[in-house]
Design a protein around this motif. Structure first.
Motif, mmCIF file in Angstrom:
data_model
loop_
_atom_site.group_PDB
_atom_site.id
_atom_site.type_symbol
_atom_site.label_atom_id
_atom_site.label_comp_id
_atom_site.label_asym_id
_atom_site.label_seq_id
_atom_site.Cartn_x
_atom_site.Cartn_y
_atom_site.Cartn_z
ATOM 1 N N ALA A 52 12.953 -23.806 15.143
ATOM 2 C CA ALA A 52 11.662 -24.131 15.753
ATOM 3 C C ALA A 52 10.981 -22.937 16.385
ATOM 4 O O ALA A 52 9.767 -22.935 16.571
ATOM 5 N N GLY A 53 11.732 -21.891 16.730
ATOM 6 C CA GLY A 53 11.125 -20.738 17.387
ATOM 7 C C GLY A 53 10.386 -19.806 16.458
ATOM 8 O O GLY A 53 9.743 -18.847 16.908
ATOM 9 N N LEU A 54 10.420 -20.056 15.165
ATOM 10 C CA LEU A 54 9.785 -19.177 14.187
ATOM 11 C C LEU A 54 8.260 -19.291 14.236
ATOM 12 O O LEU A 54 7.708 -20.394 14.253
ATOM 13 N N VAL A 55 7.589 -18.135 14.237
ATOM 14 C CA VAL A 55 6.143 -18.072 14.026
ATOM 15 C C VAL A 55 5.947 -17.549 12.611
ATOM 16 O O VAL A 55 6.387 -16.445 12.288
ATOM 17 N N LEU A 56 5.290 -18.334 11.772
ATOM 18 C CA LEU A 56 5.214 -18.038 10.341
ATOM 19 C C LEU A 56 3.766 -18.013 9.871
ATOM 20 O O LEU A 56 3.050 -19.016 9.989
ATOM 21 N N ASP A 57 3.353 -16.864 9.349
ATOM 22 C CA ASP A 57 2.014 -16.712 8.784
ATOM 23 C C ASP A 57 2.107 -16.653 7.263
ATOM 24 O O ASP A 57 2.956 -15.953 6.715
ATOM 25 N N GLY A 58 1.224 -17.380 6.595
ATOM 26 C CA GLY A 58 1.199 -17.393 5.142
ATOM 27 C C GLY A 58 -0.074 -16.792 4.592
ATOM 28 O O GLY A 58 -1.152 -16.940 5.181
ATOM 29 N N VAL A 59 0.048 -16.100 3.461
ATOM 30 C CA VAL A 59 -1.094 -15.487 2.785
ATOM 31 C C VAL A 59 -1.033 -15.856 1.311
ATOM 32 O O VAL A 59 0.028 -15.788 0.689
ATOM 33 N N PRO B 56 18.416 -10.804 5.494
ATOM 34 C CA PRO B 56 18.596 -10.739 6.944
ATOM 35 C C PRO B 56 19.339 -11.960 7.482
ATOM 36 O O PRO B 56 19.639 -12.886 6.726
ATOM 37 N N ARG B 57 19.579 -11.954 8.771
ATOM 38 C CA ARG B 57 20.114 -13.151 9.420
ATOM 39 C C ARG B 57 18.924 -14.070 9.703
ATOM 40 O O ARG B 57 18.153 -13.838 10.624
ATOM 41 N N TRP B 58 18.786 -15.084 8.873
ATOM 42 C CA TRP B 58 17.584 -15.925 8.923
ATOM 43 C C TRP B 58 17.356 -16.527 10.305
ATOM 44 O O TRP B 58 16.209 -16.630 10.768
ATOM 45 N N ALA B 59 18.433 -16.940 10.977
ATOM 46 C CA ALA B 59 18.304 -17.617 12.264
ATOM 47 C C ALA B 59 17.765 -16.696 13.355
ATOM 48 O O ALA B 59 17.298 -17.176 14.397
ATOM 49 N N GLU B 60 17.811 -15.370 13.105
ATOM 50 C CA GLU B 60 17.318 -14.415 14.104
ATOM 51 C C GLU B 60 15.862 -14.020 13.870
ATOM 52 O O GLU B 60 15.287 -13.281 14.680
ATOM 53 N N VAL B 61 15.270 -14.488 12.794
ATOM 54 C CA VAL B 61 13.877 -14.152 12.500
ATOM 55 C C VAL B 61 12.965 -14.952 13.431
ATOM 56 O O VAL B 61 13.030 -16.185 13.474
ATOM 57 N N ARG B 62 12.110 -14.248 14.139
ATOM 58 C CA ARG B 62 11.207 -14.919 15.068
ATOM 59 C C ARG B 62 9.745 -14.877 14.618
ATOM 60 O O ARG B 62 8.951 -15.727 15.010
#
Length: 234
Positions: free
Chosen positions: A75-82, A47-53
């Motif tokens: 900085a706008g990325l919300v990232l959940d890890g499992v 994907p376009r990484w910069a567009e991932v939110r």
């Protein structure tokens, strides 16, 4: 189904995934080369990484992939890890790339359905006995138009090298972590059955960069070593 035992040339004692990564955690960052996975992700067009939110990092480990993704999404990325292993999650928490971390199986994360632009996983598929549950869970998590990106060892390399995922323990002995071989067609069958559309695939080979990192791998020159699959939820 292809059984890794048909190719194993090492015969190391083998432990389950949670036990193995708990034992590997102290040296993992010094062992795994970015050329294996992050360099392959760098070459993807989608994907376009910069567009991932919003993204879910399944099998997040020490947070390597999460840190890489945050560096490209911003900085706008919300990232959940499992991840299945508490010790790896503790390292990921210390790294600080994720907004939330959950101890769970990648096939049953407990995360919200349809909430993610991207589901990403790195170097985990060889530990899954069955790919179907992973791809179904990733599909559940992705929003319409979202993507799933999985990068891992190429099945050809696992078979040609006869080498399981392994680490050197504190006592100096080599220990294998349960390893499965999934053919490229296995990924395609499981992903398509889960509802995904394949939009890109990349294969990386053992090149001069790899041989500089691991001179003993010169005998595998030009052999496939990594593969990345990019899926879209349509």
């Amino acid at each position: 189904m292809v059984d890794f035992s048909d190719f194993d040339t090492r015969g190391y004692p083998t432990v389950d995934v949670r036990t193995g990564y708990a034992g590997w955690v102290d040296t993992y960052e010094q062992t795994v080369e970015d050329a294996m996975d992050l360099a392959v992700l760098d070459r993807l067009d989608t994907p376009r990484w910069a567009e991932v939110r919003r993204a879910a990092d399944l099998g997040c480990g020490t947070g390597r992939t999460g840190a890489w993704l945050r560096g490209r999404a911003g900085a706008g990325l919300v990232l959940d890890g499992v991840d299945l292993t508490p010790e790896m999650l503790a390292r990921a928490e210390a790294r600080g790339a994720h907004d939330g971390l959950t101890e769970a199986d990648v096939a049953d994360t407990g995360l919200a359905a349809g909430a993610y632009d991207l589901v990403v996983s790195s170097l985990i598929d060889e530990h899954l006995a069955d790919l179907g549950p992973y791809y179904r869970e990733a599909f559940r998590l992705a929003r319409p138009g979202g993507h799933c990106v999985l990068v891992g060892l190429h099945p050809y390399f696992i078979m040609a090298a006869g080498m399981p995922t392994h680490f050197t323990g504190a006592d100096g002995a080599d220990v294998a972590i349960t390893t499965h071989v999934h053919l490229v067609s296995d990924h395609l069958a499981a992903g398509l059955a889960a509802g995904w559309t394949l939009v890109e695939m990349r294969e990386a080979v053992v090149d001069e960069v790899w041989i500089a990192l691991k001179p003993k791998w010169a005998k595998y020159r030009s052999h496939p070593v990594s593969a990345a699959y990019v899926w879209e939820k349509r």
